[in-house]
Motif scaffolding. Structure first.
Motif, PDB file in Angstrom:
ATOM      1  N   TYR A   1       0.800  -1.136   0.030  1.00 37.58           N
ATOM      2  CA  TYR A   1       0.099   0.220   0.060  1.00 37.58           C
ATOM      3  C   TYR A   1       0.880   1.116  -0.014  1.00 37.58           C
ATOM      4  CZ  TYR A   1      -4.281  -2.551   0.432  1.00 37.58           C
ATOM      5  OH  TYR A   1      -5.379  -3.161   0.107  1.00 37.58           O
ATOM      6  N   TYR A   2       1.826   1.265   0.821  1.00 36.10           N
ATOM      7  CA  TYR A   2       2.742   2.382   1.068  1.00 36.10           C
ATOM      8  C   TYR A   2       3.624   2.629  -0.384  1.00 36.10           C
ATOM      9  CZ  TYR A   2       6.562   5.442   2.985  1.00 36.10           C
ATOM     10  OH  TYR A   2       7.284   6.407   3.273  1.00 36.10           O
ATOM     11  N   PHE A   3       4.218   1.663  -1.242  1.00 36.23           N
ATOM     12  CA  PHE A   3       5.224   1.750  -2.351  1.00 36.23           C
ATOM     13  C   PHE A   3       4.280   1.830  -3.357  1.00 36.23           C
ATOM     14  CE2 PHE A   3       8.327   0.621   0.934  1.00 36.23           C
ATOM     15  CZ  PHE A   3       8.991   1.726   0.923  1.00 36.23           C
ATOM     16  N   PHE A   4       3.172   1.448  -3.456  1.00 38.24           N
ATOM     17  CA  PHE A   4       2.310   1.055  -4.846  1.00 38.24           C
ATOM     18  C   PHE A   4       2.403   2.493  -5.464  1.00 38.24           C
ATOM     19  CE2 PHE A   4      -1.105   0.367  -7.641  1.00 38.24           C
ATOM     20  CZ  PHE A   4      -0.759  -0.865  -8.097  1.00 38.24           C
ATOM     21  N   PRO A   5       2.113   3.754  -4.927  1.00 33.72           N
ATOM     22  CA  PRO A   5       2.259   4.725  -5.874  1.00 33.72           C
ATOM     23  C   PRO A   5       3.713   5.082  -6.330  1.00 33.72           C
ATOM     24  CG  PRO A   5       1.560   5.475  -3.769  1.00 33.72           C
ATOM     25  CD  PRO A   5       1.975   4.161  -3.702  1.00 33.72           C
ATOM     26  N   PHE A   6       4.841   4.589  -5.638  1.00 31.32           N
ATOM     27  CA  PHE A   6       6.089   4.625  -6.409  1.00 31.32           C
ATOM     28  C   PHE A   6       6.267   3.618  -7.580  1.00 31.32           C
ATOM     29  CE2 PHE A   6      10.086   2.151  -6.450  1.00 31.32           C
ATOM     30  CZ  PHE A   6      11.032   3.201  -6.833  1.00 31.32           C
ATOM     31  N   ILE A   7       5.802   2.485  -7.274  1.00 29.03           N
ATOM     32  CA  ILE A   7       5.816   1.304  -8.339  1.00 29.03           C
ATOM     33  C   ILE A   7       4.947   1.292  -9.552  1.00 29.03           C
ATOM     34  CG2 ILE A   7       5.438  -1.176  -8.466  1.00 29.03           C
ATOM     35  CD1 ILE A   7       5.774  -1.543  -5.450  1.00 29.03           C
ATOM     36  N   GLN A   8       3.587   1.570  -9.273  1.00 27.60           N
ATOM     37  CA  GLN A   8       2.951   1.683 -10.360  1.00 27.60           C
ATOM     38  C   GLN A   8       2.548   3.308 -10.889  1.00 27.60           C
ATOM     39  OE1 GLN A   8       2.935  -0.399 -12.289  1.00 27.60           O
ATOM     40  NE2 GLN A   8       1.676  -2.159 -12.436  1.00 27.60           N
ATOM     41  N   LYS A   9       2.708   4.016 -10.035  1.00 23.95           N
ATOM     42  CA  LYS A   9       2.197   5.649 -10.199  1.00 23.95           C
ATOM     43  C   LYS A   9       0.750   5.714 -10.142  1.00 23.95           C
ATOM     44  CE  LYS A   9       6.860   5.984 -11.222  1.00 23.95           C
ATOM     45  NZ  LYS A   9       7.573   5.491 -10.258  1.00 23.95           N
ATOM     46  N   LYS A  10       0.157   4.743  -9.364  1.00 20.74           N
ATOM     47  CA  LYS A  10      -1.335   5.193  -9.220  1.00 20.74           C
ATOM     48  C   LYS A  10      -1.409   4.556  -7.651  1.00 20.74           C
ATOM     49  CE  LYS A  10      -2.365   4.978 -13.465  1.00 20.74           C
ATOM     50  NZ  LYS A  10      -3.232   6.104 -14.116  1.00 20.74           N
TER      51      LYS A  10
ATOM     52  N   PRO B   1       0.110  12.518  -6.908  1.00 19.89           N
ATOM     53  CA  PRO B   1       1.049  13.735  -6.600  1.00 19.89           C
ATOM     54  C   PRO B   1       2.395  12.789  -6.435  1.00 19.89           C
ATOM     55  CG  PRO B   1      -0.218  13.210  -4.851  1.00 19.89           C
ATOM     56  CD  PRO B   1      -0.995  12.398  -5.789  1.00 19.89           C
ATOM     57  N   ARG B   2       3.491  13.188  -6.430  1.00 19.65           N
ATOM     58  CA  ARG B   2       4.857  12.702  -6.522  1.00 19.65           C
ATOM     59  C   ARG B   2       5.083  11.878  -5.350  1.00 19.65           C
ATOM     60  NH1 ARG B   2       9.720  15.834  -9.443  1.00 19.65           N
ATOM     61  NH2 ARG B   2      11.262  14.239  -9.534  1.00 19.65           N
ATOM     62  N   ASN B   3       4.661  12.835  -4.153  1.00 18.59           N
ATOM     63  CA  ASN B   3       5.470  12.239  -2.714  1.00 18.59           C
ATOM     64  C   ASN B   3       4.110  12.201  -1.917  1.00 18.59           C
ATOM     65  OD1 ASN B   3       6.445  11.597  -0.697  1.00 18.59           O
ATOM     66  ND2 ASN B   3       7.731  13.340  -0.616  1.00 18.59           N
ATOM     67  N   PRO B   4       3.097  11.098  -2.312  1.00 16.81           N
ATOM     68  CA  PRO B   4       1.735  11.180  -1.880  1.00 16.81           C
ATOM     69  C   PRO B   4       1.801  11.269  -0.079  1.00 16.81           C
ATOM     70  CG  PRO B   4       2.299   9.322  -2.676  1.00 16.81           C
ATOM     71  CD  PRO B   4       3.179   9.970  -3.163  1.00 16.81           C
ATOM     72  N   TRP B   5       2.875  10.524   0.453  1.00 15.72           N
ATOM     73  CA  TRP B   5       2.721  10.233   1.721  1.00 15.72           C
ATOM     74  C   TRP B   5       3.623  11.345   2.746  1.00 15.72           C
ATOM     75  CZ3 TRP B   5      -0.864   6.758   2.116  1.00 15.72           C
ATOM     76  CH2 TRP B   5      -0.974   5.612   1.504  1.00 15.72           C
ATOM     77  N   ASP B   6       4.303  12.164   1.868  1.00 17.77           N
ATOM     78  CA  ASP B   6       5.204  13.230   2.340  1.00 17.77           C
ATOM     79  C   ASP B   6       6.673  12.478   3.053  1.00 17.77           C
ATOM     80  OD1 ASP B   6       4.106  15.556   1.596  1.00 17.77           O
ATOM     81  OD2 ASP B   6       2.965  15.710   3.495  1.00 17.77           O
ATOM     82  N   GLY B   7       6.818  11.265   2.298  1.00 18.35           N
ATOM     83  CA  GLY B   7       8.239  10.585   2.838  1.00 18.35           C
ATOM     84  C   GLY B   7       9.269  11.509   2.824  1.00 18.35           C
ATOM     85  N   GLY B   8      10.504  11.077   3.519  1.00 17.15           N
ATOM     86  CA  GLY B   8      11.667  11.837   3.357  1.00 17.15           C
ATOM     87  C   GLY B   8      12.752  11.027   2.600  1.00 17.15           C
ATOM     88  N   THR B   9      12.665   9.979   2.404  1.00 10.58           N
ATOM     89  CA  THR B   9      13.721   9.118   1.642  1.00 10.58           C
ATOM     90  C   THR B   9      13.565   9.449   0.088  1.00 10.58           C
ATOM     91  OG1 THR B   9      12.326   7.443   2.290  1.00 10.58           O
ATOM     92  CG2 THR B   9      14.520   7.838   3.569  1.00 10.58           C
ATOM     93  N   LEU B  10      14.793   8.861  -0.379  1.00 10.82           N
ATOM     94  CA  LEU B  10      15.083   9.393  -1.813  1.00 10.82           C
ATOM     95  C   LEU B  10      14.145   8.642  -3.105  1.00 10.82           C
ATOM     96  CD1 LEU B  10      18.873   9.131  -2.267  1.00 10.82           C
ATOM     97  CD2 LEU B  10      17.289  11.122  -2.419  1.00 10.82           C
ATOM     98  N   GLU B  11      13.395   7.269  -2.432  1.00  8.74           N
ATOM     99  CA  GLU B  11      12.619   6.746  -3.573  1.00  8.74           C
ATOM    100  C   GLU B  11      11.478   7.961  -4.002  1.00  8.74           C
ATOM    101  OE1 GLU B  11      12.985   6.077  -0.433  1.00  8.74           O
ATOM    102  OE2 GLU B  11      11.160   5.044   0.413  1.00  8.74           O
ATOM    103  N   TRP B  12      11.340   8.849  -2.877  1.00  5.44           N
ATOM    104  CA  TRP B  12       9.960   9.568  -3.347  1.00  5.44           C
ATOM    105  C   TRP B  12      10.499  10.635  -4.227  1.00  5.44           C
ATOM    106  CZ3 TRP B  12       5.806   7.056  -2.829  1.00  5.44           C
ATOM    107  CH2 TRP B  12       5.623   6.184  -1.959  1.00  5.44           C
ATOM    108  N   THR B  13      11.620  10.837  -4.923  1.00  8.01           N
ATOM    109  CA  THR B  13      11.981  11.718  -5.951  1.00  8.01           C
ATOM    110  C   THR B  13      11.747  11.208  -7.380  1.00  8.01           C
ATOM    111  OG1 THR B  13      14.330  10.606  -6.372  1.00  8.01           O
ATOM    112  CG2 THR B  13      13.986  12.675  -4.519  1.00  8.01           C
ATOM    113  N   HIS B  14      10.882   9.970  -7.212  1.00 11.45           N
ATOM    114  CA  HIS B  14      10.655   9.213  -8.545  1.00 11.45           C
ATOM    115  C   HIS B  14       9.755  10.062  -9.567  1.00 11.45           C
ATOM    116  CE1 HIS B  14       6.450   7.966  -7.281  1.00 11.45           C
ATOM    117  NE2 HIS B  14       6.724   8.972  -6.633  1.00 11.45           N
TER     118      HIS B  14
END
Lengths: 853, 134
Positions: free
Chosen positions: A433-442, A524-537
């Motif tokens: 659930y957390y990384f799905f926006p990173f993986i599929q951009k959905k 949005p690019r960083n939907p959870w407001d994470g602080g680590t580099l994967e959210w620069t995707h």
């Protein structure tokens, strides 16, 4: 170690100053760079899509395949539960039931839990480290195709009614005497997959150590990377004993060498030891990376840095070590001396401390932060609750007297499912659930996710909470049915109902994953407001991984370095361009992540499929005793791998250095300890050495376990030939080393001569090794059998060493290996360091112990 | 970017050149635990299988446990000094300077040596409490 190299060193300013970073990149340059980068990293289209090796593609396939295997194993569990719903049921036969529970356990462990760690890490780790890709993309792809072929082979066997049926731990003598190919399918199929696991471990360790972004020193890397490092190391020490055990087991099954047969001096306990030296750390290999996902999610939802970073590092490393001291707690009822049981009982209690520390660190982070409720956090909360329950029953079971009572009852089933659901399934779903926006951009649906959570959570407790009682009331595991009137009827019915509630929850989860999401607006690019580099995707997706590789100075760069995202996108940082149109990533130093090299990485290829297919043949054909095709496949697999290495790795570069951005010029080639390849060989050989040590352990185990080892008046290995083998293999090692030194000093002809004689010496050594045991009959007693096993092991390794020496010789003749570009010979001599050590130990064991014991 | 001074490459190497060693050092405590564990288990297993004198072995292993504890204590002491929280006043070392890395590795090694001490004590308990192979 690499002092006298002729290669250039990094030059230019580092670390970059604020002024350098603030300078804008001209718009035209920026567009042109992005275009070149996009072309270099383009994912193949159409039917060529399967040739992709990019970590994002391979990672996705890996995850989906592991998910499918998990669902199949789940269906098996449902059939098991249906059979047990009522007493005296006859839905499936006893034999089918045995196949079902064996495959349920094996598939969940080998085809889901461990591969899922590798899959998720391959998918996420490069992004967390701001790397373009893993250092060896084709190795990941090769590992994936091996996993797919092996997994289908193993799980498919149940459709033909020949699935393994002796329990997921395959205890002899039940499994050794089992008729038909079922045990062989388990042994060979899973050994094949273990090879893929070790490949992934090598890839992930090197990735974490050498491919971090500049400035990301070891004390500020994401906690996930620490866990990957620990778990990768554990795989290297846990899987090889099982591979060694499989090797012995398969020799017994195929050629009747009596390793586990007590009538001829063997001992079934050796298998139990080797299996559980693997099997217990395996539990932590599954648990730690999943809890690592929690360590990424919790700071984000608490909106503050993790509390006690070094305490979590301590608990990861500490758990990694202590988990190797627990294996005998699976063997408490085998009649070992009570002091021995005491050691393992004590270590099992001690491991609770580091495990507990990380959970307290998570709770402290949540308490100190301002928690934002979200779906991933809901699953993490469920995980912590369930895992704590499983941990508490674990503390009970670590006490040997309690274990004597509960052993082999449903209490154990309840305990292990609480630890694995809480320690693995829930955190992994939270991660999805957390990384799905990173993986599929959905985004996944919040409503469906809540339904899935409550169904799985309630269903889980409904299924497994009553099992504690079923077990305490005496119901044994692995029985296909039971009589009525023992008080087990209602409890079993409740468990079966609960299992279907879990299944309903999983159906909703899987539907949410695969339902079409075309109409969803761009996220949005960083939907959870994470602080680590994967959210620069990049949203929408770009295949390049990261537009430019940032300079990192904090644990949560997106929170602490506000201009970073904008500068990454502008291509202000390192490697913003692909001038030659080739794929590249940055290699940095192990501790402080100073940039040291621009590493070219491999692109899409078919060779990985061919190599995996032939490797599969080499493992799968022996299941049916079809040895000629197996040997042909093995030869072709080796041929493919050599082709792949020759054409695309460690080629002399066009230019020695290149501009990496921000004024820094970096070398494009490295050999020895500076190169990623050397590290990969080092790590692989560590695993190989562990497998060899397990064989030696076996030898001495037989000596302790039975007074008749070696038996009175037994024939020994021919001492003279053993000594000759040791001498020749040592000579081959010395020649390889000499070749490396001579080549570096420019003595190319002399180096070639050394590389010409070294294989002859090695081949002679291997032959002497085999001839030394030739007069012995391995089927007669375990003593000649283990001597044969050691001789074969050493000879095969010498054979691999010969191929490597010839590879270097060919490299020298055809200009791939020169005094300046000599990575290959460094890697080969590293292999030979390990091999000569193992060969000398093997020769000493074979030649000297008859005198001593 | 942090505004403060980042040490230059050569400076960094001179001041904290033991860095490779300290990554290994964080595993030193657990490695002593592992060695202690394997020797205790292996020796007791052989003693019980071959009917050697368990009392002597127990006494020897307890002495060995004491030595292992001393060794870990030494690792803990040096890593405490490397962490050096009393002087720096920084207990978390979350920043990205080379000093932070240096202190952090000391901190991690210190915590791991505590775990190793607990592990060695736990594993020695059966030697204290049980006196035969039965």
């Amino acid at each position: 170690m690499n002092r006298d190299t002729a290669l250039p060193h990094p030059s230019g300013p580092y670390p970059p100053t604020e002024a350098m970073l603030a300078e804008p990149v001209p718009e035209a340059l920026r567009t042109a760079q992005a275009e070149r980068l996009r072309n270099a990293w383009e994912t193949p289209k159409g039917w060529r899509y399967v040739t992709a090796v990019n970590n994002t593609e391979v990672g996705k396939w890996y995850c989906m395949t592991a998910l499918v295997f998990m669902l199949l194993a789940g269906v098996m569990a449902l059939i098991i539960r249906l059979q047990l719903a009522v007493p005296e049921n006859d839905l499936v036969s006893a034999d089918r039931f045995n196949q079902l529970f064996t495959m349920h356990g094996s598939a969940m462990m080998f085809l889901f839990a461990v591969p899922m760690f590798e899959a998720i890490s391959i998918l996420l780790l490069p992004a967390m480290l701001g790397a373009r890709d893993m250092p060896f993309p084709r190795l990941s792809a090769y590992g994936y195709w091996c996993f797919l072929i092996g997994g289908i082979f193993v799980i498919g066997s149940i459709l033909f009614d020949v699935a393994p049926r002796a329990g997921w731990f395959m205890y002899p003598p039940l499994a050794t005497r089992d008729e038909g190919p079922s045990s062989d399918i388990w042994l060979l199929g899973l050994s094949f997959i273990e090879v893929a696991s070790i490949a992934a471990a090598v890839e992930l360790i090197v990735g974490t150590l050498k491919c971090r972004p500049p400035g990301m020193r070891i004390n500020i890397m994401p906690l996930y990377a620490w866990y990957v490092l620990v778990v990768g190391g554990m795989i290297l020490f846990a899987f090889p004993p099982l591979i060694a055990g499989d090797f012995l087991f398969e020799l017994e099954r195929s050629f009747d060498w009596p390793f586990f047969d007590p009538t001829r001096g063997g001992d079934p306990m050796l298998w139990q030891h080797l299996f559980w030296i693997f099997g217990h750390p395996e539990v932590y290999i599954i648990f730690l990376p999943s809890i690592a996902i929690a360590a990424m999610i919790i700071p984000t939802v608490a909106r503050r840095p993790i509390f006690g970073y070094s305490w979590i590092v301590l608990s990861a490393v500490g758990t990694g070590f202590l988990s190797f001291g627990l294996w005998v707690h699976h063997m408490f009822t085998t009649g070992l001396p009570s002091i021995s049981l005491g050691f393992f009982s004590a270590a099992s209690e001690a491991v609770v401390i580091p495990t507990g520390i990380q959970i307290f660190a998570f709770l402290a982070t949540l308490m100190a932060g301002r928690v934002k409720k979200s779906l991933p956090m809901l699953w993490i909360a469920g995980a912590l609750a369930i895992f704590t329950m499983g941990g508490l029953t674990g503390v009970m079971l670590a006490l040997a007297p309690f274990d004597f009572q509960a052993h082999d009852t449903y209490f154990i089933v309840a305990h292990l499912h609480y630890t694995l659901f809480g320690g693995m399934v829930f955190p992994v779903i939270a991660g999805v659930y957390y990384f799905f926006p990173f993986i599929q951009k959905k985004l996944l649906s919040d409503r469906l996710g809540r339904w899935a959570f409550w169904l799985v959570f309630i269903g889980f407790n409904l299924t497994f909470l009553p099992m504690h009682l079923t077990g305490l009331w005496g119901m044994p595991r692995r029985v296909y049915t039971y009589p009525t009137g023992l008080g087990w009827d209602e409890l079993n019915l409740i468990s079966t109902l609960g299992a279907f509630v879990i299944a309903a929850g999983f159906l909703i989860f899987v539907w949410d994953l695969i339902r079409p999401k075309h109409r969803q607006p761009q996220i949005p690019r960083n939907p959870w407001d994470g602080g680590t580099l994967e959210w620069t995707h990049d949203v929408p997706e770009e295949a390049w991984g990261v537009r430019s590789i940032p300079h990192v100075t904090s644990r949560y760069p997106l929170w602490d370095q506000p201009k970073m995202l904008e500068r990454i996108d502008a291509g202000r940082y390192y490697l913003p361009d692909a001038e030659e149109g080739r794929r590249e990533t940055l290699v940095t130093s192990v501790i402080d992540a100073e940039p040291i090299q621009v590493q070219r990485v491999t692109g899409p290829a078919w060779i990985t499929h061919l190599a995996a297919g032939f490797t599969g043949g080499a493992f799968i054909f022996p299941t049916f005793h079809w040895y000629p095709p197996a040997i042909i496949c093995a030869v072709l697999a080796i041929y493919c791998i050599i082709w792949w290495l020759w054409t695309d790795t460690a080629r002399p570069p066009g230019a020695d250095t290149k501009d990496a951005g921000l004024g820094l010029r970096l070398p494009t080639y490295a050999s020895g300890p500076a190169s990623v390849g050397w590290w990969a060989v080092w790590i692989t050989m560590l695993g190989d050495a562990t497998a060899f040590a397990s064989l030696i352990f076996g030898f001495f185990f037989y000596w302790t376990a039975s007074p008749g080892f070696p038996p009175e008046g037994a024939a020994h290995a021919v001492p003279l030939l053993v000594a000759l083998a040791a001498g020749l293999l040592a000579a081959s090692w010395a020649l390889t080393l000499a070749a490396r030194h001579l080549n570096r000093r420019g003595g190319v002809i002399a180096a070639r001569a050394c590389l010409g004689f070294a294989p002859l010496a090695a081949a002679g050594g291997a032959a002497a090794m085999i001839f030394s045991v030739l007069p012995l009959d391995p089927a007669s007693h375990v003593y000649p059998a283990i001597l044969w096993a050691l001789a074969i092991w050493t000879a095969v390794h010498a054979g691999v060493g010969v191929i490597m020496q010839l590879y270097c010789l060919a490299g020298s003749l055809f200009g791939k290996l020169t005094p300046r570009y000599d990575a290959d010979i460094w890697n080969v001599s590293l292999y030979w360091h390990f091999h000569v050590l193992a060969a000398l130990v093997a020769c000493a064991t074979m030649g000297l112990t008859p005198e001593v014991l | 970017m942090t505004a403060e001074h980042q040490p230059r490459r050569d400076e960094d190497q001179a001041e904290f050149s033991e860095e490779q060693a300290s990554l290994l050092k964080i595993t030193l405590g657990p490695l002593i635990w592992a060695g202690h564990f394997v020797i205790c288990y292996g020796l007791v297993a052989v003693t019980c299988a071959k009917d050697w004198d368990i009392a002597t072995i127990r006494a020897g292993l307890l002495g060995f446990s004491g030595a292992a504890l001393l060794a870990i204590a030494w690792v803990g002491w040096t890593s405490w000094r490397q962490w050096n929280p009393r002087e720096t006043g920084d207990f978390v070392n979350r920043r990205g300077r080379s000093e932070d890395r240096h202190h952090f590795l000391g901190h991690a090694a210190f915590l791991l040596s505590i775990i190793a001490v607990i592990g060695v004590i736990f594993v020695s308990l059966p030697l204290v409490m049980l006196d035969s192979c039965r």
